[in-house]
Motif scaffolding. Structure first.
Motif, PDB file in Angstrom:
ATOM      1  N   LEU A 110       0.848  -1.191   0.000  1.00  0.00           N
ATOM      2  CA  LEU A 110       0.000   0.000   0.000  1.00  0.00           C
ATOM      3  C   LEU A 110       0.878   1.234   0.000  1.00  0.00           C
ATOM      4  O   LEU A 110       1.953   1.258   0.598  1.00  0.00           O
ATOM      5  N   THR A 111       0.388   2.269  -0.688  1.00  0.00           N
ATOM      6  CA  THR A 111       1.145   3.510  -0.774  1.00  0.00           C
ATOM      7  C   THR A 111       0.197   4.666  -1.051  1.00  0.00           C
ATOM      8  O   THR A 111      -0.930   4.475  -1.520  1.00  0.00           O
TER       9      THR A 111
ATOM     10  N   LEU B 284      -3.199   3.708  -2.859  1.00  0.00           N
ATOM     11  CA  LEU B 284      -3.169   2.615  -3.829  1.00  0.00           C
ATOM     12  C   LEU B 284      -2.772   1.313  -3.152  1.00  0.00           C
ATOM     13  O   LEU B 284      -2.049   1.307  -2.162  1.00  0.00           O
ATOM     14  N   ARG B 285      -3.233   0.210  -3.741  1.00  0.00           N
ATOM     15  CA  ARG B 285      -2.799  -1.121  -3.309  1.00  0.00           C
ATOM     16  C   ARG B 285      -2.238  -1.848  -4.527  1.00  0.00           C
ATOM     17  O   ARG B 285      -2.904  -1.949  -5.564  1.00  0.00           O
TER      18      ARG B 285
ATOM     19  N   ALA C  20      -8.771   4.709  -1.974  1.00  0.00           N
ATOM     20  CA  ALA C  20      -9.405   5.913  -1.441  1.00  0.00           C
ATOM     21  C   ALA C  20      -8.683   7.140  -1.963  1.00  0.00           C
ATOM     22  O   ALA C  20      -7.597   7.044  -2.550  1.00  0.00           O
ATOM     23  N   GLU C  21      -9.304   8.292  -1.746  1.00  0.00           N
ATOM     24  CA  GLU C  21      -8.676   9.583  -2.026  1.00  0.00           C
ATOM     25  C   GLU C  21      -8.790  10.432  -0.769  1.00  0.00           C
ATOM     26  O   GLU C  21      -9.894  10.643  -0.256  1.00  0.00           O
ATOM     27  N   THR C  22      -7.663  10.906  -0.281  1.00  0.00           N
ATOM     28  CA  THR C  22      -7.684  11.651   0.982  1.00  0.00           C
ATOM     29  C   THR C  22      -8.065  13.113   0.805  1.00  0.00           C
ATOM     30  O   THR C  22      -8.435  13.779   1.762  1.00  0.00           O
ATOM     31  N   GLY C  23      -7.932  13.642  -0.415  1.00  0.00           N
ATOM     32  CA  GLY C  23      -8.160  15.069  -0.616  1.00  0.00           C
ATOM     33  C   GLY C  23      -6.988  15.919  -0.195  1.00  0.00           C
ATOM     34  O   GLY C  23      -7.083  17.146  -0.150  1.00  0.00           O
TER      35      GLY C  23
ATOM     36  N   LEU D 171      -5.379  10.756   9.588  1.00  0.00           N
ATOM     37  CA  LEU D 171      -6.610  10.229   9.016  1.00  0.00           C
ATOM     38  C   LEU D 171      -6.724   8.738   9.265  1.00  0.00           C
ATOM     39  O   LEU D 171      -5.730   8.037   9.415  1.00  0.00           O
ATOM     40  N   ARG D 172      -7.950   8.264   9.238  1.00  0.00           N
ATOM     41  CA  ARG D 172      -8.236   6.823   9.192  1.00  0.00           C
ATOM     42  C   ARG D 172      -8.965   6.546   7.892  1.00  0.00           C
ATOM     43  O   ARG D 172      -9.982   7.188   7.602  1.00  0.00           O
ATOM     44  N   VAL D 173      -8.436   5.624   7.111  1.00  0.00           N
ATOM     45  CA  VAL D 173      -8.986   5.336   5.785  1.00  0.00           C
ATOM     46  C   VAL D 173      -9.488   3.896   5.750  1.00  0.00           C
ATOM     47  O   VAL D 173      -8.759   2.963   6.111  1.00  0.00           O
TER      48      VAL D 173
END
Length: 319
Positions: A32-33, A41-42, A58-61, A85-87
């Motif tokens: 993951l990065t 991304l995975r 996901a997209e953190t913004g 953050l928690r994603v």
């Protein structure tokens, strides 16, 4: 320190975006990065160029930096713009856990670890320079890095340690009794005891031949891997002993000058006594500014703040 051995490159995995600043391996061998456009991304099968594929979780913004896997499969993300953050890896949800500390906006969060009781400790690299001016902090040697703690149920984080030189990577010891902090600006790892008579008193852990960035522990009792974002520079060491006014003036010039990362890259692995077990280097590398490293199977995977993908290298034999 032991003499270095060769870091053997195997192949690159392009990600369609720049700056996979941190890389972490999950229990299934996937990596993951987070990249510069804000996506998490995975990467599946990173060691097999024929089977490798990438998915967006996901997209953190913002701009994700350090990642930490949680026991339930979600990810802690230190975002340079949005805080801690928690994603969710299943639904892509993004929850802000902390975006300020003591009334001050939290910026340049860098790396996090979660302790067995659910406490999250994380670093802030600089209070003076944002991510896009990181070199200004390295040159000025501000010592404004921080170690923070967010306890379960707390309304916000508390400051555990100040005065760190570009606090960056973070890892917990195998027994959870201390943290290891990468101080990029001082080319060292620092030990921060959490228990015992020395609790709360930072002390030297390991001097390194380069500037450590992200840290990654290879399993609960494995080695701590550190990426060296650049070699140690005697001229920079000399500048750090100059008066503050000289360092500030040099930093102002540095943030406007073109930056070309060194062609010498490296990674080290240390044990919980701070002893170097592996020191791998490569000169004239086409993959530059290595900011993270993790291991999966027979491979090491390297991340970078500037490259458009990750590099896959041979993993050294166990010692």
């Amino acid at each position: 320190m032991d003499r270095s051995t060769a870091l053997v490159p195997l192949h690159h995995v392009r990600l369609g975006a720049r700056g996979p600043e941190d890389v972490v391996a999950d229990p299934y061998g996937r990596v993951l990065t987070g990249v510069a456009d804000g996506r998490i991304l995975r990467v599946h099968h990173p060691g097999d160029p024929r089977a490798v594929r990438t998915e967006t979780l996901a997209e953190t913004g913002g701009r994700p930096l350090g990642l930490e896997l949680l026991p339930d499969g979600d990810i802690l993300v230190c975002d340079a713009e949005r805080g801690l953050l928690r994603v969710g890896t299943e639904d892509g949800t993004v929850h802000v856990l902390a975006d300020s500390v003591a009334g001050e906006r939290l910026r340049f969060a860098s790396n996090a670890v979660v302790l067995p009781d659910g406490t999250v400790c994380f670093t802030v690299s600089s209070r003076r320079h944002p991510l896009d001016r990181w070199i200004g902090d390295i040159v000025e040697h501000t010592g404004t890095g921080r170690l923070l703690r967010l306890a379960p149920g707390a309304g916000g984080p508390e400051v555990l340690r100040e005065g760190l030189q570009f606090a960056n990577g973070l890892a917990a010891s195998a027994d959870g009794s201390f943290l290891v902090i990468a101080e990029t600006g001082s080319c060292r790892l620092t030990r921060y005891p959490l228990t015992g008579p020395r609790a709360g008193h930072a002390e030297p852990f390991a001097d390194l031949p380069g500037m450590p960035d992200n840290l990654w522990r290879d399993g609960p009792a494995g080695l701590i891997w550190a990426a060296l974002a650049g070699p140690r520079l005697p001229a920079l060491d000399l500048l750090h002993r100059a008066p503050a006014a000289v360092r500030r003036a040099t930093a102002r010039a540095a943030v406007h000058a073109p930056y070309r990362p060194s062609g010498t890259v490296g990674v080290v692995a240390v044990d919980d006594r701070g002893r170097t077990v592996h020191h791998l280097t490569r000169r004239r590398s086409g993959f530059r500014m290595v900011t993270s490293v993790c291991a999966t199977g027979d491979h090491l995977v390297l991340g970078s703040l500037v490259e458009p993908g990750v590099a896959v290298c041979a993993r050294p034999a166990a010692r």
